[in-house]
Design an enzyme around this catalytic site. Structure first.
Site, PDB file in Angstrom:
ATOM      1  N   LEU A 146       0.674  -1.438   0.145  1.00 22.05           N
ATOM      2  CA  LEU A 146       0.035  -0.076   0.014  1.00 22.05           C
ATOM      3  C   LEU A 146       0.930   1.577  -0.158  1.00 22.05           C
ATOM      4  O   LEU A 146       2.155   1.233   1.084  1.00 22.05           O
ATOM      5  CB  LEU A 146      -0.984   0.073   0.877  1.00 22.05           C
ATOM      6  CG  LEU A 146      -1.992  -0.590   1.070  1.00 22.05           C
ATOM      7  CD1 LEU A 146      -2.776  -0.362   2.473  1.00 22.05           C
ATOM      8  CD2 LEU A 146      -3.114  -1.339   0.180  1.00 22.05           C
ATOM      9  N   ASP A 147      -0.382   1.755  -0.893  1.00 16.83           N
ATOM     10  CA  ASP A 147       1.382   3.309  -0.612  1.00 16.83           C
ATOM     11  C   ASP A 147       1.519   3.652   1.126  1.00 16.83           C
ATOM     12  O   ASP A 147      -0.106   3.426   1.156  1.00 16.83           O
ATOM     13  CB  ASP A 147       0.511   4.805  -1.076  1.00 16.83           C
ATOM     14  CG  ASP A 147       0.295   4.336  -2.980  1.00 16.83           C
ATOM     15  OD1 ASP A 147       1.833   3.343  -3.753  1.00 16.83           O
ATOM     16  OD2 ASP A 147      -0.638   5.065  -3.814  1.00 16.83           O
ATOM     17  N   LYS A 148       1.722   4.581   1.227  1.00 18.12           N
ATOM     18  CA  LYS A 148       3.255   5.165   2.854  1.00 18.12           C
ATOM     19  C   LYS A 148       1.584   5.985   3.235  1.00 18.12           C
ATOM     20  O   LYS A 148       0.775   5.734   4.033  1.00 18.12           O
ATOM     21  CB  LYS A 148       3.664   6.389   2.847  1.00 18.12           C
ATOM     22  CG  LYS A 148       4.331   6.894   4.029  1.00 18.12           C
ATOM     23  CD  LYS A 148       5.439   8.761   4.500  1.00 18.12           C
ATOM     24  CE  LYS A 148       5.865   8.807   5.522  1.00 18.12           C
ATOM     25  NZ  LYS A 148       6.464   9.814   4.769  1.00 18.12           N
ATOM     26  N   THR A 150      -1.577   5.465   2.245  1.00 16.37           N
ATOM     27  CA  THR A 150      -2.927   4.836   2.402  1.00 16.37           C
ATOM     28  C   THR A 150      -3.352   3.752   3.341  1.00 16.37           C
ATOM     29  O   THR A 150      -1.737   3.292   3.343  1.00 16.37           O
ATOM     30  CB  THR A 150      -2.708   3.732   1.014  1.00 16.37           C
ATOM     31  OG1 THR A 150      -2.951   4.721  -0.332  1.00 16.37           O
ATOM     32  CG2 THR A 150      -4.060   3.010   0.661  1.00 16.37           C
ATOM     33  N   ARG A 246      -5.860   5.695  -7.833  1.00 18.31           N
ATOM     34  CA  ARG A 246      -5.019   7.332  -8.089  1.00 18.31           C
ATOM     35  C   ARG A 246      -4.691   7.631  -9.039  1.00 18.31           C
ATOM     36  O   ARG A 246      -5.558   9.090  -9.416  1.00 18.31           O
ATOM     37  CB  ARG A 246      -3.907   7.307  -7.128  1.00 18.31           C
ATOM     38  CG  ARG A 246      -4.312   7.414  -5.488  1.00 18.31           C
ATOM     39  CD  ARG A 246      -2.770   6.974  -4.827  1.00 18.31           C
ATOM     40  NE  ARG A 246      -2.141   8.517  -4.965  1.00 18.31           N
ATOM     41  CZ  ARG A 246      -0.910   8.337  -3.893  1.00 18.31           C
ATOM     42  NH1 ARG A 246       0.124   7.696  -3.815  1.00 18.31           N
ATOM     43  NH2 ARG A 246      -0.741  10.044  -4.537  1.00 18.31           N
TER      44      ARG A 246
END
Length: 328
Positions: A146-148, A150, A246
């Protein structure tokens, strides 16, 4: 020039296209230009080991001349970090754990993997402390990222056998991942976004929808809740490209609220000051991995978990219901 782009979530299979400046030059020199993250000596070793294809054919001669437009595919190897990754007693929310896997509810702001800019304080450091057995598993058992900024659910393999099974299931698109996102603008109905994603041609920090050289990327979404000038979406990933949700929603001109990379300026007219201030104060993308479903690698039984969006997103929903109800 077509820049090197990641093949999948592992970022180990890279693609590039030979630019005009590389026409007629030897293969290793062009690779050093296109795959600049790796040294020329390492690239030469990979070429000689048969890890590079030119237009679909394996080429093992570093002196092999290439032509403009030729497509390169490099199977890169993990490079062992020059620093030792230490276990750290960082708080993590363990939703489920058994002898094969753990499910973590990752908070926004927690980086998943260490990198050049951050060597500790990551989820991987925390997993090595809370689940010491993950020291024997690649990336401390992390199967997907997961993105930082998110938040939400991630599955972690606690042994090699479970890791192999879960990675295979992820590649076969058999792990179901569902998200919720708050986006700018009012969408009429759900749909499927099927647009390829690759590295942005000019900004290496961004991904983009690209016509040539991108990887297939499929995102399904439906309406979760309507507000005036905003929409909450329920989103399901079919593929797992970097920044996929995104990028896809920004491509629709409905970027995620708070997204610092793809969101652009806040839209919306006539918003109540309290609501406008809260929306502007959202410094991370309003994106949460809400649900996760998979086949357990040992029992073969279906398993699923769900966690509601965190407080920052819930607060925005409450304000939108109060100040921007749909149809008001």
């Amino acid at each position: 020039m077509t820049a090197a782009t990641p093949d999948d979530d592992a970022d180990l299979v890279l693609h590039a296209e030979v630019p005009e400046s590389g026409d007629g030059k030897r293969l290793d020199a062009v690779c050093a230009q296109l795959f600049a993250d790796y040294s020329r000596s390492r690239l030469q070793a990979w070429i000689e080991a048969g890890r590079l294809q030119v237009d679909g054919e394996v080429v093992t001669r570093c002196r092999h001349p290439v032509t403009v437009g030729a497509r390169l595919r490099l199977l890169a190897e993990e490079i062992e970090e020059a620093f030792t990754l230490e276990p750290q007693d960082l708080p993590i929310d363990v939703v489920h754990a058994d002898r094969d896997l753990a499910v973590i509810d990752k908070p926004a702001g927690l980086t998943v993997h260490p990198g050049a800019g951050q060597r500790d304080g990551t989820l991987q450091n925390a997993l090595l402390h809370h689940f010491p057995q993950t020291a024997a598993v690649p990336r401390a058992g992390i199967v997907h990222r997961l993105d930082k900024d998110t938040s939400g659910l991630m599955v972690v393999a606690l042994n090699l056998k479970a890791h192999a099974r879960l990675v295979a299931d992820l590649q076969a698109r058999e792990i179901r991942r569902e998200y919720e996102a708050l986006v700018q603008g009012e969408l009429i109905s759900g749909a499927t976004i099927d647009l390829p994603i690759g590295r942005h041609p000019r900004d290496r920090l961004r991904m983009a929808v690209v016509e040539h050289g991108g990887r297939d990327a499929v995102t399904h979404y439906r309406i979760g809740e309507r507000f005036a000038q905003f929409t909450r979406l329920d989103v399901r990933l079919e593929t797992g490209r970097t920044h996929q949700i995104r990028v896809h929603l920004a491509q629709l001109r409905h970027p995620i609220v708070g997204d610092p990379l793809y969101g652009g300026p806040l839209r919306g007219s006539g918003l109540e000051p309290e609501l406008r201030e809260a929306l502007r104060a959202m410094r991370r993308q309003a994106l949460h991995a809400r649900a996760l479903a998979l086949v357990h690698p040992r029992s073969g039984a279906e398993a699923s978990w769900e966690r509601p969006a965190p407080e920052d997103m819930q607060m925005l929903y409450a304000l939108l219901r109060r100040f921007a109800p749909h149809g008001a």
